[in-house]
Design an enzyme around this catalytic site. Structure first.
Site, mmCIF file in Angstrom:
data_model
loop_
_atom_site.group_PDB
_atom_site.id
_atom_site.type_symbol
_atom_site.label_atom_id
_atom_site.label_comp_id
_atom_site.label_asym_id
_atom_site.label_seq_id
_atom_site.Cartn_x
_atom_site.Cartn_y
_atom_site.Cartn_z
ATOM 1 N N CYS A 104 52.244 32.198 32.662
ATOM 2 C CA CYS A 104 50.747 31.409 32.249
ATOM 3 C C CYS A 104 49.495 32.717 32.034
ATOM 4 O O CYS A 104 48.456 33.033 31.297
ATOM 5 C CB CYS A 104 50.332 30.177 31.884
ATOM 6 S SG CYS A 104 51.297 29.160 31.388
ATOM 7 N N ASP A 105 49.828 32.340 33.603
ATOM 8 C CA ASP A 105 48.433 33.371 34.342
ATOM 9 C C ASP A 105 48.625 34.885 34.524
ATOM 10 O O ASP A 105 47.470 35.270 35.756
ATOM 11 C CB ASP A 105 48.382 32.266 35.308
ATOM 12 C CG ASP A 105 47.444 30.638 34.660
ATOM 13 O OD1 ASP A 105 46.389 31.415 34.003
ATOM 14 O OD2 ASP A 105 47.541 30.188 36.056
ATOM 15 N N CYS B 159 52.018 29.644 37.249
ATOM 16 C CA CYS B 159 53.244 29.726 35.883
ATOM 17 C C CYS B 159 52.825 31.477 36.111
ATOM 18 O O CYS B 159 51.389 31.285 35.461
ATOM 19 C CB CYS B 159 52.392 28.801 34.838
ATOM 20 S SG CYS B 159 53.117 29.366 33.485
HETATM 21 C C1 FAD Z 1 47.544 24.899 35.049
HETATM 22 C C2 FAD Z 1 48.387 24.922 33.812
HETATM 23 C C3 FAD Z 1 48.427 26.303 33.363
HETATM 24 C C4 FAD Z 1 49.135 27.028 32.467
HETATM 25 N N1 FAD Z 1 48.168 27.927 31.085
HETATM 26 C C5 FAD Z 1 49.149 28.000 29.823
HETATM 27 C C6 FAD Z 1 48.723 28.694 29.273
HETATM 28 O O1 FAD Z 1 47.925 29.829 29.191
HETATM 29 N N2 FAD Z 1 49.768 29.371 28.120
HETATM 30 C C7 FAD Z 1 50.624 28.204 27.855
HETATM 31 O O2 FAD Z 1 51.483 27.833 26.815
HETATM 32 N N3 FAD Z 1 51.249 27.230 28.532
HETATM 33 C C8 FAD Z 1 50.483 26.929 29.662
HETATM 34 N N4 FAD Z 1 51.101 25.850 30.709
HETATM 35 C C9 FAD Z 1 52.097 25.167 30.318
HETATM 36 C C10 FAD Z 1 51.965 23.949 29.465
HETATM 37 O O3 FAD Z 1 50.972 23.745 30.014
HETATM 38 C C11 FAD Z 1 53.256 23.282 28.694
HETATM 39 O O4 FAD Z 1 54.256 24.250 28.897
HETATM 40 C C12 FAD Z 1 52.530 22.377 28.235
HETATM 41 O O5 FAD Z 1 51.350 21.624 28.171
HETATM 42 C C13 FAD Z 1 54.418 21.001 27.919
HETATM 43 O O6 FAD Z 1 53.614 20.603 27.375
HETATM 44 P P1 FAD Z 1 54.447 18.952 27.075
HETATM 45 O O7 FAD Z 1 53.571 18.202 25.201
HETATM 46 O O8 FAD Z 1 55.820 19.283 27.058
HETATM 47 O O9 FAD Z 1 53.650 18.416 27.788
HETATM 48 P P2 FAD Z 1 52.681 18.482 28.663
HETATM 49 O O10 FAD Z 1 51.530 18.784 28.294
HETATM 50 O O11 FAD Z 1 53.160 18.354 30.086
HETATM 51 O O12 FAD Z 1 52.217 16.357 28.729
HETATM 52 C C14 FAD Z 1 53.135 15.842 28.936
HETATM 53 C C15 FAD Z 1 52.228 14.288 28.674
HETATM 54 O O13 FAD Z 1 52.745 13.294 28.619
HETATM 55 C C16 FAD Z 1 53.000 12.025 29.252
HETATM 56 N N5 FAD Z 1 53.335 11.408 29.825
HETATM 57 C C17 FAD Z 1 53.346 11.430 30.536
HETATM 58 N N6 FAD Z 1 54.441 10.600 31.131
HETATM 59 C C18 FAD Z 1 54.312 9.236 30.477
HETATM 60 C C19 FAD Z 1 54.303 8.655 30.209
HETATM 61 N N7 FAD Z 1 55.618 7.007 30.821
HETATM 62 N N8 FAD Z 1 54.144 7.422 29.472
HETATM 63 C C20 FAD Z 1 54.042 7.904 28.396
HETATM 64 N N9 FAD Z 1 52.983 9.264 28.648
HETATM 65 C C21 FAD Z 1 53.116 10.164 29.609
HETATM 66 C C22 FAD Z 1 51.607 12.929 29.658
HETATM 67 O O14 FAD Z 1 50.443 11.787 29.918
HETATM 68 C C23 FAD Z 1 51.225 13.979 29.159
HETATM 69 O O15 FAD Z 1 49.686 13.483 27.762
HETATM 70 C C24 FAD Z 1 50.386 25.583 31.744
HETATM 71 C C25 FAD Z 1 50.483 25.035 32.841
HETATM 72 C C26 FAD Z 1 49.404 24.568 33.882
HETATM 73 C C27 FAD Z 1 49.562 23.495 34.683
#
Ligand code: FAD
Length: 332
Positions: free
Chosen positions: A157-158, A154
């Site tokens: 992000c980084d 990302c």
């Molecule tokens: C290494 C890294 C660094 C990042 N740094 C940043 C940053 O500095 N700033 C920023 O804004 N964004 C950052 N991001 C991006 C950010 O993490 C994502 O945009 C954000 O987490 C998305 O949120 P979400 O709630 O949509 O999904 P996610 O955070 O992906 O969460 C998904 C959830 O769904 C659950 N899940 C999946 N499948 C199932 C299922 N079948 N049943 C039940 N639960 C399930 C998982 O367990 C998880 O809890 C980073 C991402 C990564 C990988």
């Protein structure tokens, strides 16, 4: 078990595995910024949300160290601490946070049905899907070794951590071109590591890349390893792999950015919810509503464009408000 593979509970053998049935008003699937934010709003609206965390409690941010771009943390915060804060806030208003994985869904009739861990059936008036997306990696060992130490999927992000440094972006599509031009504004030099001798990116994106002087495209190169003492200091590439001209090339870089796509975690739901070609859940523009009434989607699972914690949280808020209004309108 492949948690993203839909199971067919209409099959009698699967039905017999269901051990309990529970009725809830608002079921939230996923515990990233989208799911927890939906939970905060749904709980405060008295929807008594039940949230299943999935395998990765706290979502993608639990795999990172510093988060510097989430508003409200002027000094930055680590991903795990931030997600604990989200969870505590959701629980403070009464969200029932449970560990469990959605293994199947049936949205063909009301109430909506979601199977948890293959044996628990939740019947829900509203469902908020916030299961995120997973970045694709090359699958080389070094990506794990240097995770958080120079390897990132990302740039938004980084990228800031690599200001004035040299980095590489892997990929040749639109995302890679976007990430490379974004990084070129921050970094001294950006290598684009492209497997083929053409870019898959749109003409417009190609032009932007070609017209950015500090981007160098390494055509027909594949990254095979990374090296460095306390973090990435360089990458080992193979040029023209499998041809008589094959050669090994080393480049010095401080950051290695993957831009070869994401897989939305939508497989369990795609039998009923419309998706795009990649698998992102489709929502009605400006809302979190899907093609199934009472089922809403939030966060990265429905967002091929921004994929940020703050946008995920924002869409989680939208989903809870949409769910609350749906319940009010339908008198459920
Ligand atoms: C290494 C890294 C660094 C990042 N740094 C940043 C940053 O500095 N700033 C920023 O804004 N964004 C950052 N991001 C991006 C950010 O993490 C994502 O945009 C954000 O987490 C998305 O949120 P979400 O709630 O949509 O999904 P996610 O955070 O992906 O969460 C998904 C959830 O769904 C659950 N899940 C999946 N499948 C199932 C299922 N079948 N049943 C039940 N639960 C399930 C998982 O367990 C998880 O809890 C980073 C991402 C990564 C990988």
């Amino acid at each position: 078990m492949d948690i993203f593979k839909p199971m067919d509970i209409s099959d009698d053998s699967k039905k017999s595995e269901i051990e309990s049935v529970e009725k809830v008003r608002c079921l939230i699937i996923g515990s990233g910024p989208a799911g927890y934010t939906a939970a905060i709003y749904a709980a405060r609206a008295n929807l008594k949300p039940v949230l299943y965390t999935g395998l990765q409690m706290g979502g993608q941010l639990t795999t990172t160290t510093e988060v510097e771009n989430y508003p409200g943390y002027p000094e930055g915060v680590t991903g795990p601490v931030m997600m604990d804060d989200f969870r505590n806030q959701a629980e403070r208003f009464g969200t029932d946070v449970r560990f469990g994985i959605a293994t199947d869904a049936d949205f063909s009739s009301l109430p909506h049905k979601v199977t948890i861990d293959g044996n628990k059936l939740i019947e829900a008036d509203t469902v908020i899907i916030s299961t995120g997306a997973t970045a694709k990696y090359l699958g080389i060992e070094a990506e794990q070794k240097y995770a958080g130490m120079g390897v990132s999927a990302c740039a938004t992000c980084d990228g800031f951590f690599y200001k004035g440094k040299d980095v590489a972006v892997v990929g040749g599509g639109d995302t890679a071109a976007e990430e490379a031009t974004y990084l070129a504004g921050l970094c001294r030099k950006v290598y684009m590591i492209v497997r083929r001798d053409v870019l898959r990116a749109s003409k417009a994106m190609q032009n932007r890349v070609m017209n950015t002087p500090n981007i160098e495209i390494l055509w027909q190169h594949q990254a095979v390893d990374l090296f460095g003492e306390n973090g990435v200091e360089g990458a080992t590439l193979v040029k023209k792999k499998g041809t008589p001209e094959e050669e090994t090339v080393k480049i010095k870089i401080d950051g290695f950015f993957l831009a070869i796509g994401h897989s939305p975690n939508s497989g369990v739901f795609s039998k009923f919810i419309d998706t795009d070609d990649v698998g992102y859940l489709k929502t009605i523009p400006g809302t979190s509503r899907t093609n199934v009434t009472g089922v809403f989607a939030a966060g990265d699972v429905q967002d091929p464009h921004y994929r940020q914690a703050v946008t995920a949280a924002g869409s989680g808020c939208m989903a809870a408000i949409d769910a609350e209004r749906y319940l009010a309108e339908t008198g459920r």
